[in-house]
Design an enzyme around this catalytic site. Structure first.
Site, mmCIF file in Angstrom:
data_model
loop_
_atom_site.group_PDB
_atom_site.id
_atom_site.type_symbol
_atom_site.label_atom_id
_atom_site.label_comp_id
_atom_site.label_asym_id
_atom_site.label_seq_id
_atom_site.Cartn_x
_atom_site.Cartn_y
_atom_site.Cartn_z
ATOM 1 N N PHE A 1 0.864 -1.179 0.000
ATOM 2 C CA PHE A 1 0.000 0.000 0.000
ATOM 3 C C PHE A 1 0.898 1.225 0.000
ATOM 4 C CE2 PHE A 1 -2.353 3.514 1.768
ATOM 5 C CZ PHE A 1 -3.544 3.449 1.066
ATOM 6 N N ASP B 1 9.365 2.785 1.474
ATOM 7 C CA ASP B 1 8.215 3.539 1.963
ATOM 8 C C ASP B 1 8.145 3.337 3.477
ATOM 9 O OD1 ASP B 1 5.678 4.286 2.847
ATOM 10 O OD2 ASP B 1 4.658 3.613 1.036
ATOM 11 N N LYS C 1 2.884 10.592 8.005
ATOM 12 C CA LYS C 1 2.213 10.136 9.218
ATOM 13 C C LYS C 1 2.827 10.708 10.492
ATOM 14 C CE LYS C 1 -0.140 5.994 7.511
ATOM 15 N NZ LYS C 1 -1.502 6.392 7.872
#
Length: 409
Positions: free
Chosen positions: A141, A227, A257
């Site tokens: 993702f 990532d 985040k």
């Protein structure tokens, strides 16, 4: 919306005013303090999700509110025709924490998906016509904008928006033979990988596989793009998850985040001048990237992590949590995966969504990234005692969930 969102009419107002991309909200939250939040009825919850690994320092942390207030009194925004001290200092700090070599550079964005869009462009610039292929991992993702979505493997996310940017292929994670075979033709521009696949159910890449990713991409002149949007910023007890594996330094790393502790910010780090210089003036940009408010907050987050020794704290309480859940000896739990305070509780039966709903009713916020995994990613300031309250409640929550499932069968 549940009855929790109807008392003050928020449920109807939400449904009438919002595009329903997030489904029905579970609660309307109005206040937070530390590791707790309250809904509009005054019910308190232990936040074990942290906005999905975002609220690094919890809610209302004084270092964040002070940094935000102080910076807002000076400069809230300038265009990228200008630089600001917080932007420069944050870039320098990230390069230092990433142990990036001389000549490396940072690009600031507003989210993880934007950081991955920039990484996609770097991959294309590196590849050129001679390297048209990009590899990503199954169950990956990387975001929902078109380029990031092309790197995301879940068919349900991809299908409504095809055709997506082409040239992306998916490999099984932790399969070194498949990786070697895919790289062998020498025409792969980049490999994208998450050190811990969060949406796949908190599944870490095996250290040997991560080392193979680095070795084989380097041998074939392929960029390794990690990532760390979910796993970075001390979430695993290291500044970045890949730092737990010896000999692994990426060519590009993406962040978001937890970097802003709740304030929107994303970042891309290009390691070394060869990678940094793949994007030149005018080839990429964003209005709000490097915004002084966001940069000031991110600096406060990083500074507090260091000053409060949260790296060690995350490792200690995260390991204790795993041991405690394992020690329950509940055969409905198969394993606990992950590192630090990014953990996935594996379930024998596909009841994770129902279990998360039962936990919410009991005052615990968790989530189910897939049917057999319960994910926790709480604020890094959470204590062992606060985590223990959930561990103690877990068998009862499972009892309620399985009884409900039996009744509904």
């Amino acid at each position: 919306m549940s009855e929790h969102g109807t008392q003050t009419g928020y449920g109807t107002r939400y449904a009438q005013s919002m595009i329903p991309v997030f489904g029905t909200p579970q609660r309307v939250l109005v206040r937070g303090e530390g590791v707790h939040v309250w809904d509009e009825r005054g019910t308190r919850y232990l936040d074990l999700l942290g906005g999905i690994a975002v609220n690094t320092l919890g809610h209302g942390h004084p270092s964040i509110t002070a940094a935000l207030s102080k910076q807002a009194e000076n400069l809230a925004h300038v265009s990228n025709f200008f630089a600001t001290p917080p932007q420069i200092e944050l870039a320098e700090t990230l390069l230092r924490l990433a142990q990036a070599p001389e000549g490396s550079g940072v690009f600031f964005a507003n989210s993880g998906t934007e950081a991955n869009e920039a990484a996609f462009k770097i991959a294309r610039r590196h590849g050129g016509p001679g390297r048209p292929r990009i590899l990503a991992l199954a169950d990956s993702f990387h975001g929902r904008t078109m380029g990031a979505l092309a790197l995301t493997s879940k068919e349900a996310y991809r299908a409504p928006f095809e055709p997506l940017p082409g040239g992306v292929e998916f490999l099984p994670a932790n399969d070194e033979d498949a990786l070697a075979a895919a790289l062998a033709p020498g025409d792969v521009a980049a490999v994208f990988a998450e050190p811990i696949q969060g949406e796949a159910g908190v599944r870490p890449l095996q250290p040997a596989y991560l080392q193979a990713l680095r070795r084989l991409t380097r041998e074939h002149g392929t960029l390794l793009i990690l990532d760390e949007v979910q796993s970075g910023i001390a979430r695993t007890g290291h500044w970045f998850a890949h730092q737990a594996t010896q000999g692994v330094t990426p060519d590009v790393m993406t962040l978001a985040k937890g970097l802003g502790g709740g304030f929107p910010i994303g970042a891309l780090i290009a390691f070394g001048p060869e990678t940094r210089d793949l994007l030149t003036a005018g080839q990429h940009g964003t209005t709000f990237g490097g915004n002084p408010l966001a940069a000031a907050v991110a600096l406060a987050v990083l500074g507090t992590i260091a000053e409060d020794a949260l790296l060690e704290h995350v490792r200690t309480v995260g390991d204790a949590f795993t041991q405690a859940v394992t020690a329950l000896g509940d055969d409905r739990i198969t394993e606990v995966r992950g590192a630090g305070l990014l953990r996935g509780i594996g379930l024998r039966e596909p009841i994770a969504a129902q279990l998360a709903a039962v936990a919410l009713e009991a005052g615990f916020i968790v989530n189910a990234p897939n049917p057999t995994t319960l994910r926790i990613a709480p604020p890094l300031i959470i204590t062992a005692e606060e985590l223990a309250s959930f561990t103690a409640a877990l068998p009862g929550l499972l009892d309620t969930t399985t009884a409900s499932a039996t009744e509904g069968a």
